[in-house]
Design a protein around this motif. Structure first.
Motif, PDB file in Angstrom:
ATOM      1  N   GLY A  75       0.829  -1.200   0.000  1.00 12.35           N
ATOM      2  CA  GLY A  75       0.000   0.000   0.000  1.00 12.35           C
ATOM      3  C   GLY A  75       0.862   1.247   0.000  1.00 12.35           C
TER       4      GLY A  75
ATOM      5  N   GLY B  45      -1.586  11.697   3.578  1.00 10.11           N
ATOM      6  CA  GLY B  45      -0.791  10.458   3.727  1.00 10.11           C
ATOM      7  C   GLY B  45      -1.117   9.722   5.012  1.00 10.11           C
TER       8      GLY B  45
ATOM      9  N   PRO C 248      -3.966  11.732  -4.213  1.00  9.93           N
ATOM     10  CA  PRO C 248      -2.537  11.710  -4.554  1.00  9.93           C
ATOM     11  C   PRO C 248      -2.075  13.158  -4.748  1.00  9.93           C
TER      12      PRO C 248
ATOM     13  N   VAL D  33       5.609  12.009   5.998  1.00 11.34           N
ATOM     14  CA  VAL D  33       5.287  12.224   4.592  1.00 11.34           C
ATOM     15  C   VAL D  33       6.448  12.888   3.850  1.00 11.34           C
TER      16      VAL D  33
HETATM   17  C1  LIG Z   1       5.645   6.424   5.401  1.00 11.57           C
HETATM   18  S1  LIG Z   1       3.919   6.312   5.168  1.00 11.57           S
HETATM   19  C2  LIG Z   1       3.278   7.144   6.600  1.00 11.57           C
HETATM   20  C3  LIG Z   1       1.892   6.690   6.939  1.00 11.57           C
HETATM   21  C4  LIG Z   1       1.311   7.267   8.228  1.00 11.57           C
HETATM   22  N1  LIG Z   1       1.132   8.703   8.123  1.00 11.57           N
HETATM   23  C5  LIG Z   1       2.195   6.921   9.387  1.00 11.57           C
HETATM   24  O1  LIG Z   1       2.976   7.782   9.808  1.00 11.57           O
HETATM   25  O2  LIG Z   1       2.117   5.794   9.889  1.00 11.57           O
HETATM   26  C6  LIG Z   1       3.623   7.474   3.859  1.00 11.57           C
HETATM   27  C7  LIG Z   1       2.165   7.584   3.470  1.00 11.57           C
HETATM   28  O3  LIG Z   1       2.017   8.616   2.509  1.00 11.57           O
HETATM   29  C8  LIG Z   1       1.288   8.130   1.403  1.00 11.57           C
HETATM   30  N2  LIG Z   1       1.806   8.772   0.195  1.00 11.57           N
HETATM   31  C9  LIG Z   1       3.055   8.647  -0.312  1.00 11.57           C
HETATM   32  N3  LIG Z   1       3.179   9.355  -1.453  1.00 11.57           N
HETATM   33  C10 LIG Z   1       1.971   9.939  -1.653  1.00 11.57           C
HETATM   34  C11 LIG Z   1       1.465  10.798  -2.668  1.00 11.57           C
HETATM   35  N4  LIG Z   1       2.223  11.176  -3.659  1.00 11.57           N
HETATM   36  N5  LIG Z   1       0.190  11.217  -2.555  1.00 11.57           N
HETATM   37  C12 LIG Z   1      -0.582  10.837  -1.510  1.00 11.57           C
HETATM   38  N6  LIG Z   1      -0.162  10.023  -0.534  1.00 11.57           N
HETATM   39  C13 LIG Z   1       1.102   9.578  -0.608  1.00 11.57           C
HETATM   40  C14 LIG Z   1       1.523   6.633   1.384  1.00 11.57           C
HETATM   41  O4  LIG Z   1       0.482   5.931   0.728  1.00 11.57           O
HETATM   42  C15 LIG Z   1       1.609   6.308   2.865  1.00 11.57           C
HETATM   43  O5  LIG Z   1       0.349   6.048   3.419  1.00 11.57           O
END
Ligand SMILES: C[S@@+](CC[C@H](N)C(=O)[O-])C[C@H]1O[C@@H](n2cnc3c(N)ncnc32)[C@H](O)[C@@H]1O
Ligand SMILES: *[C@@H]1O[C@H](CO)[C@@H](O)[C@H](O)[C@H]1NC(C)=O
Ligand SMILES: *[C@@H]1O[C@H](CO)[C@@H](O)[C@H](O)[C@H]1NC(C)=O
Ligand SMILES: *[C@@H]1O[C@H](CO)[C@@H](O)[C@H](O)[C@H]1NC(C)=O
Ligand SMILES: *[C@@H]1O[C@H](CO)[C@@H](O)[C@H](O)[C@H]1NC(C)=O
Length: 406
Positions: free
Chosen positions: A151, A184, A246, A268
């Motif tokens: 994911g 995110g 996104p 993020v």
């Molecule tokens: C490292 S994870 C952190 C998830 C959560 N915030 C945490 O700290 O447990 C990064 C999150 O950002 C989302 N993400 C990464 N690139 C993205 C993008 N370009 N647009 C939207 N969401 C994005 C990913 O799907 C993921 O859920």
């Protein structure tokens, strides 16, 4: 059993015993948990402690134990008990034999899901806070993946979201009755904390569809209702909106509808290719008055939907002079401003893994007229996860971001 009479009454509701259960449910490394079990038993894992472990950890029906984890935990536990000359109770042996006999099938090796419970344990200092539950504990059940990359990394709990959650629960007055929007969101933990302290509106988002599906499952497991479309006003405080957003293709008019009081994000800032898109999203959300003036307001034509941040036309060249914003304003001003005028502000929790990537973020933010303040030292959250030895608050920075008006 010999020596039974000399066993002192164990205080099974003492911190080591409570930490033991919380650490087990959060799937902390077995060695850490076993040392809590030893402390809980006053040095040894006696029969009474073993029964406590059996009842509170192993023989539970409310969580789905993850077989490889339980197997490794039981093995270490049995070795520990035997090596201290104590007798292992039959139930623990039988369960161990059972888990040994299970073969890890394909789904366990691949993207198997399991659930973890994160327990926020409120210390005495915050028992008076309205956000502190009567039980002085907030337990959040989260479905996660064994595969950290599943994911798009969104099916794993990252330490920044633990920190951001502690921050929300420690400073509920900042978020209560505010409209909150997270980018995110991953597993959705931050949204569950926001709903707990009664934010007026909770909107979560992610760019990955399988992460969104898992996020909704998590919200529902925690008795929240979800919607996958945007509503201007929340219908009730138990409703969380989950949007597919996104950063690279989020249209400006879509973002401008959201009008959050507070934007949040955890972990993020890590993919340099995504940073220009993330900064654009933050700039649009934080500067509702003027349009984000980079001449390319709606980049949905630049990056086709669902194409990961590959096509980025903003190049990030790190130059030591950038990133140190000279126009920083005092946090109290931001906070007051926010309190009085509901000026949108963002709280972003971040682990700085790569300093160049982080500086790139700062440089892009400055270019977009965003002020980035590091408030880690000024607003230290309580340590609500004292049992989570694999998580260190000190590895996280908390940034407060707002739009700099002229
Ligand atoms: C490292 S994870 C952190 C998830 C959560 N915030 C945490 O700290 O447990 C990064 C999150 O950002 C989302 N993400 C990464 N690139 C993205 C993008 N370009 N647009 C939207 N969401 C994005 C990913 O799907 C993921 O859920
Ligand atoms: C385990 O839990 C089940 C369901 O709560 C209960 O019926 C059973 O007696 C327990 N087993 C032991 C050995 O305590
Ligand atoms: C494989 O493991 C999953 C998850 O533990 C389980 O639901 C499934 O029944 C198992 N399949 C087989 C064939 O053992
Ligand atoms: C929440 O905010 C609304 C409007 O912003 C206000 O009318 C209401 O009194 C606030 N409620 C609480 C409990 O602060
Ligand atoms: C930032 O502010 C300056 C000075 O007010 C302005 O000229 C510039 O267009 C702004 N840049 C962005 C990206 O909004």
């Amino acid at each position: 059993m010999a020596g039974e009479d000399s066993i002192q009454e164990l205080e099974l509701s003492s911190p080591p015993c409570l930490h033991f259960i919380a650490a087990f449910l959060a799937m902390e490394p077995p060695d850490i948990i076993i040392s809590f079990a030893r402390d809980c038993g006053g040095g040894k894992i006696l029969e009474r402690v073993q029964r406590f472990i059996w009842e509170h950890c192993i023989n539970r029906t409310d969580t789905k134990p993850f077989a490889p984890y339980l197997r490794s935990f039981l093995k270490k536990l049995i070795v520990e008990i035997e090596s201290s000359g104590e007798v292992v109770i039959d139930e623990l042996y039988e369960k161990y034999v059972y888990y040994m006999s299970l073969k890890d099938n394909e789904s366990v090796k691949g993207n198997a899901r399991f659930s973890k419970t994160i327990s926020f344990l409120f210390p005495r200092e915050c028992w008076d806070l309205s956000s502190c539950p009567k039980s002085r504990k907030l337990e959040v059940l989260l479905h996660c993946s064994v595969n950290m990359l599943e994911g798009d990394t969104g099916c794993t709990i990252w330490p920044s979201s633990l920190f951001l959650s502690e921050f929300i629960l420690s400073f509920p007055e900042v978020f209560t009755n505010k409209s909150c929007f997270e980018v995110g969101s991953g597993v959705g933990l931050v949204g569950i904390c926001l709903a707990h302290i009664k934010a007026s509106q909770v909107i979560l988002s992610d760019g990955d569809l399988s992460t969104l599906a898992n996020m909704r499952l998590n919200l529902e497991s925690n008795k929240l209702t979800t919607r996958n479309d945007f509503l201007e006003h929340a219908v009730d405080s138990n409703m969380v909106q989950c949007l597919h957003l996104p950063w690279e293709s989020a249209a400006e008019n879509e973002l401008l509808q959201i009008k959050p009081d507070i934007v949040l994000g955890a972990d993020v800032i890590y993919d340099p290719l995504c940073l220009p898109h993330l900064v654009r999203v933050l700039a649009v959300l934080l500067n509702r008055e003027g349009l984000y003036a980079d001449g390319r307001n709606d980049r949905s034509d630049v990056c086709p939907r669902n194409q990961k941040c590959a096509k980025s036309n903003t190049c990030c060249v790190f130059d030591g002079s950038l990133g140190k914003s000279t126009r920083n304003i005092d946090h109290n001003d931001v906070y007051m401003h926010n309190g009085l005028q509901r000026w949108p502000v963002a709280y972003i929790a971040s682990v700085i893994r790569n300093i160049d990537t982080f500086n790139c973020f700062l440089a892009l933010a400055e270019e977009a007229n965003l002020s980035v303040l590091d408030i880690t030292e000024k607003m230290k959250p309580f340590n609500l996860l004292p049992y989570a030895k694999s998580y260190q608050q000190s590895s996280i920075r908390m940034l407060c971001i707002s739009y700099l008006s002229k």
